[in-house]
Design an enzyme around this catalytic site. Structure first.
Site, mmCIF file in Angstrom:
data_model
loop_
_atom_site.group_PDB
_atom_site.id
_atom_site.type_symbol
_atom_site.label_atom_id
_atom_site.label_comp_id
_atom_site.label_asym_id
_atom_site.label_seq_id
_atom_site.Cartn_x
_atom_site.Cartn_y
_atom_site.Cartn_z
ATOM 1 N N LYS A 185 21.998 87.973 -3.314
ATOM 2 C CA LYS A 185 21.691 87.012 -2.243
ATOM 3 C C LYS A 185 20.287 86.469 -2.420
ATOM 4 O O LYS A 185 19.303 87.187 -2.272
ATOM 5 C CB LYS A 185 21.791 87.683 -0.870
ATOM 6 N N GLU A 259 10.925 96.716 -3.690
ATOM 7 C CA GLU A 259 9.678 96.126 -4.194
ATOM 8 C C GLU A 259 9.124 95.287 -3.055
ATOM 9 O O GLU A 259 9.677 94.241 -2.727
ATOM 10 C CB GLU A 259 9.970 95.297 -5.447
ATOM 11 N N CYS A 293 3.451 89.009 -4.535
ATOM 12 C CA CYS A 293 3.282 90.354 -3.962
ATOM 13 C C CYS A 293 2.122 91.093 -4.609
ATOM 14 O O CYS A 293 1.466 91.896 -3.967
ATOM 15 C CB CYS A 293 4.574 91.150 -4.092
ATOM 16 N N GLU A 390 -1.077 91.683 4.387
ATOM 17 C CA GLU A 390 -0.669 90.754 3.337
ATOM 18 C C GLU A 390 -0.574 89.358 3.945
ATOM 19 O O GLU A 390 0.190 89.140 4.886
ATOM 20 C CB GLU A 390 0.688 91.173 2.765
HETATM 21 P P1 NAI Z 1 11.962 88.980 4.198
HETATM 22 O O1 NAI Z 1 11.736 90.380 3.743
HETATM 23 O O2 NAI Z 1 12.498 88.766 5.566
HETATM 24 O O3 NAI Z 1 12.966 88.259 3.172
HETATM 25 C C1 NAI Z 1 13.235 88.675 1.856
HETATM 26 C C2 NAI Z 1 14.730 88.685 1.612
HETATM 27 O O4 NAI Z 1 15.349 89.638 2.468
HETATM 28 C C3 NAI Z 1 15.430 87.362 1.919
HETATM 29 O O5 NAI Z 1 16.473 87.172 1.007
HETATM 30 C C4 NAI Z 1 15.985 87.589 3.313
HETATM 31 O O6 NAI Z 1 17.089 86.791 3.609
HETATM 32 C C5 NAI Z 1 16.384 89.039 3.239
HETATM 33 N N1 NAI Z 1 16.470 89.737 4.526
HETATM 34 C C6 NAI Z 1 15.815 89.461 5.685
HETATM 35 N N2 NAI Z 1 16.150 90.358 6.638
HETATM 36 C C7 NAI Z 1 17.029 91.210 6.069
HETATM 37 C C8 NAI Z 1 17.726 92.370 6.535
HETATM 38 N N3 NAI Z 1 17.584 92.820 7.785
HETATM 39 N N4 NAI Z 1 18.540 93.030 5.683
HETATM 40 C C9 NAI Z 1 18.681 92.617 4.409
HETATM 41 N N5 NAI Z 1 18.060 91.524 3.915
HETATM 42 C C10 NAI Z 1 17.234 90.835 4.734
HETATM 43 O O7 NAI Z 1 10.597 88.212 4.006
HETATM 44 P P2 NAI Z 1 10.148 86.831 4.731
HETATM 45 O O8 NAI Z 1 10.476 86.908 6.179
HETATM 46 O O9 NAI Z 1 10.694 85.730 3.933
HETATM 47 O O10 NAI Z 1 8.577 86.887 4.530
HETATM 48 C C11 NAI Z 1 7.757 87.630 5.416
HETATM 49 C C12 NAI Z 1 6.612 88.264 4.671
HETATM 50 O O11 NAI Z 1 7.104 89.219 3.751
HETATM 51 C C13 NAI Z 1 5.800 87.324 3.817
HETATM 52 O O12 NAI Z 1 4.839 86.635 4.552
HETATM 53 C C14 NAI Z 1 5.201 88.264 2.812
HETATM 54 O O13 NAI Z 1 4.058 88.877 3.354
HETATM 55 C C15 NAI Z 1 6.268 89.307 2.620
HETATM 56 N N6 NAI Z 1 7.075 89.043 1.417
HETATM 57 C C16 NAI Z 1 6.847 89.792 0.294
HETATM 58 C C17 NAI Z 1 7.539 89.529 -0.862
HETATM 59 C C18 NAI Z 1 7.318 90.287 -2.103
HETATM 60 O O14 NAI Z 1 7.476 89.741 -3.193
HETATM 61 N N7 NAI Z 1 7.012 91.561 -2.052
HETATM 62 C C19 NAI Z 1 8.496 88.428 -0.947
HETATM 63 C C20 NAI Z 1 8.709 87.737 0.294
HETATM 64 C C21 NAI Z 1 8.001 88.041 1.404
#
Ligand code: NAI
Ligand code: MG
Length: 482
Positions: A185, A259, A293, A390
């Site tokens: 996804k 991650e 990240c 972050e």
């Molecule tokens: P998120 O963690 O909500 O989204 C990442 C992925 O997880 C997306 O595909 C999303 O649809 C999915 N997701 C969301 N809720 C879920 C759930 N309950 N169960 C399973 N999958 C789920 O991150 P978001 O809201 O896009 O960004 C928020 C913050 O997270 C950012 O500002 C950043 O600080 C951090 N982040 C860190 C990343 C990294 O590479 N470590 C990547 C993206 C965001």
């Protein structure tokens, strides 16, 4: 005095990629309509213009995708001769190279990152991952000597929006190499390169159901996580969601790798080559708008060189070109979403309110779209939110230190532990620092370098498990005694 260089626009042609008006879900080797009947619009964040309608997969769709992956796993893929599996991965790698311009333009259109980065970093590295793991497919017994590796089963993979195609490659390549099938996804804001990848999967002749791509937001992700027939979850994204997933999976016996976020220290000693270090600082935090990240979001400078480094850094920042991501001259593109822009703005405001000193170079931003000027904060206390949380944007917080021990102490003083950078002429100091830094990756005299042969992953709230390298195979194999 010489006049400033003016850059004529050098836009990449966007018509190299054909975007459909609407997309279904890629299940069992073909696009199908979502049974949920729900769709949403994905946009270009630099123009705030719609690009396509994509499906919001519901519970029944997730079930269908997992079923297709299970069938493909049981009906041939898991027992296919490993050298045959390798051929498919090699084909995918070659196709990504052949279609690299298309992928680069689409990645930039849907995500906002500069075309220079999608062209020179994201797409080539994605292809490199498939090449690399293609090489392992028929050598797994050498990767795990004296053990008999076998595939885990169906992997559910959930990826973020900052490196959409690259994260897809990090997830799919090792899974397939080890004989697993996948349901992936992409993030809700950046589904388009994953959907174009379905075309590559078809061109490569991959058996139907080995790779399934379902679009949707966090609800779809949550359904995938809790589906009973998924054997392994691989997640990249926020620490918040990572923790929720870990709770859901506790006691189920499903495998998990996470991650998550980071708040890396980029540490500059007084003997470092300063001009190179300044390039490393800029690359560390302004690469991909800071949506990274492992970004070097905290700069730790030895006190004796503080004034010099900050002066050089500010001068360099004034030369960064912010704007149209499709322009080949652009250094800093659009912020990925309105939501992320709001988060960055709020954290920057907190830095100002808490008393840090803000610097932003003069910069003319486009009228439409989501933008944030590259920012540096000095006079930052360790307790400030901008030193702890972050930000995931082009915002750097500067701290100082006097001794290596103080640098270690400050570098490790966050809930995260993903990456770090060390800049010094002394090899012995690099090794000593690397040993004490609680970070999965430590770069020395460089930053944000990636290679498929090198494992990547974190400590503490940055998650667990490694991606890349031989280590990256481990989550996708069960090791029986030989
Ligand atoms: P998120 O963690 O909500 O989204 C990442 C992925 O997880 C997306 O595909 C999303 O649809 C999915 N997701 C969301 N809720 C879920 C759930 N309950 N169960 C399973 N999958 C789920 O991150 P978001 O809201 O896009 O960004 C928020 C913050 O997270 C950012 O500002 C950043 O600080 C951090 N982040 C860190 C990343 C990294 O590479 N470590 C990547 C993206 C965001
Ligand atoms: Mg979220």
């Amino acid at each position: 005095m010489a006049t400033a260089w003016d850059y004529a626009p050098a836009p990449e042609a966007r018509d190299i990629v054909k975007i459909q008006d609407r997309y279904g879900l890629f299940i069992g080797g073909k696009f199908v309509e979502p049974t949920s009947g729900e769709r949403y619009t994905t946009i270009d964040p630099a123009r705030e213009e719609p690009l396509a309608e994509v499906a919001q997969a519901g519970k029944a769709d997730v079930d269908r995708a997992v079923g297709a992956a299970r069938d493909a796993f049981s009906n041939g893929w898991s027992t296919l001769r490993p050298s045959e599996r390798a051929k498919y991965l090699f084909r995918i790698a070659r196709l990504l190279q052949e279609r690299s311009r298309e992928f680069a333009v689409l990645e930039t259109l849907n995500g906002g990152k500069p075309i220079r980065e999608s062209r020179d970093v994201d797409v080539p590295l994605a292809a490199a991952h498939f090449f690399y793991y293609a090489g392992w497919a028929d050598k797994l017994e050498y990767a795990f000597p004296n053990r008999k590796p076998r595939p885990v089963g169906v992997a559910g993979q959930i990826i973020p929006w900052n490196f959409p195609l690259l994260m897809l490659a990090w997830k799919i390549a090792p899974a397939l190499a080890a004989g697993n099938t996948v349901v992936l996804k992409p993030a809700e804001t950046t589904p388009l390169t994953a959907l174009l990848f379905c075309d590559v999967v078809r061109q490569a002749g991959l058996p139907p159901g080995v790779v399934n791509i379902i679009t949707g937001d966090g609800r779809t992700g949550a359904e995938l996580v809790s589906h009973p027939d998924v054997n392994k979850i691989a997640f990249t994204g926020s620490t918040e969601v990572g923790k929720a997933i870990q709770k859901t999976l506790a006691g189920t016996g499903k495998r998990l790798t996470l991650e998550l976020g980071g708040k890396a220290a980029n540490i500059i000693f007084d003997d470092a080559p300063l001009d190179q270090a300044v390039e490393g600082i800029v690359n560390g935090i302004y690469f991909n708008q800071g949506h990274v990240c492992c970004a070097g979001s905290r700069l730790l400078v030895e006190e004796s060189i503080y004034e010099t480094v900050i002066a050089k850094l500010k001068r360099r920042m004034a030369t960064l070109r912010v704007g149209d991501p499709l322009d080949k001259n652009t250094d800093v593109g659009a912020i990925n979403s309105k939501q992320q822009l709001e988060k960055i703005s709020a954290l920057v405001q907190s830095g100002v309110d808490e008393g840090a000193e803000i610097f932003q170079p003069p910069c003319k931003l486009p009228e439409r779209g989501y933008w944030f000027v590259p920012t540096v904060f000095t006079n930052v206390a360790q307790s400030y939110r901008i030193a702890q949380e972050e930000i995931f944007g082009p915002v750097l917080s500067v701290l100082t230190f006097r001794t290596p021990d103080e640098a270690i102490e400050k570098a490790n003083n966050t809930p995260y532990g993903l990456s770090a950078g060390v800049w010094t002429e002394k090899g012995s100091r690099i090794l000593a620092m690397a040993q004490k830094l609680r970070a999965g990756v430590v770069w020395a005299n460089t930053y944000n370098r990636f290679d498929p042969a090198s494992p990547f992953g974190g400590y503490k709230e940055s998650g667990f498990g490694r991606e890349g390298g031989r280590h990256g195979l481990e989550p996708y194999v069960v090791l029986d005694d030989a």
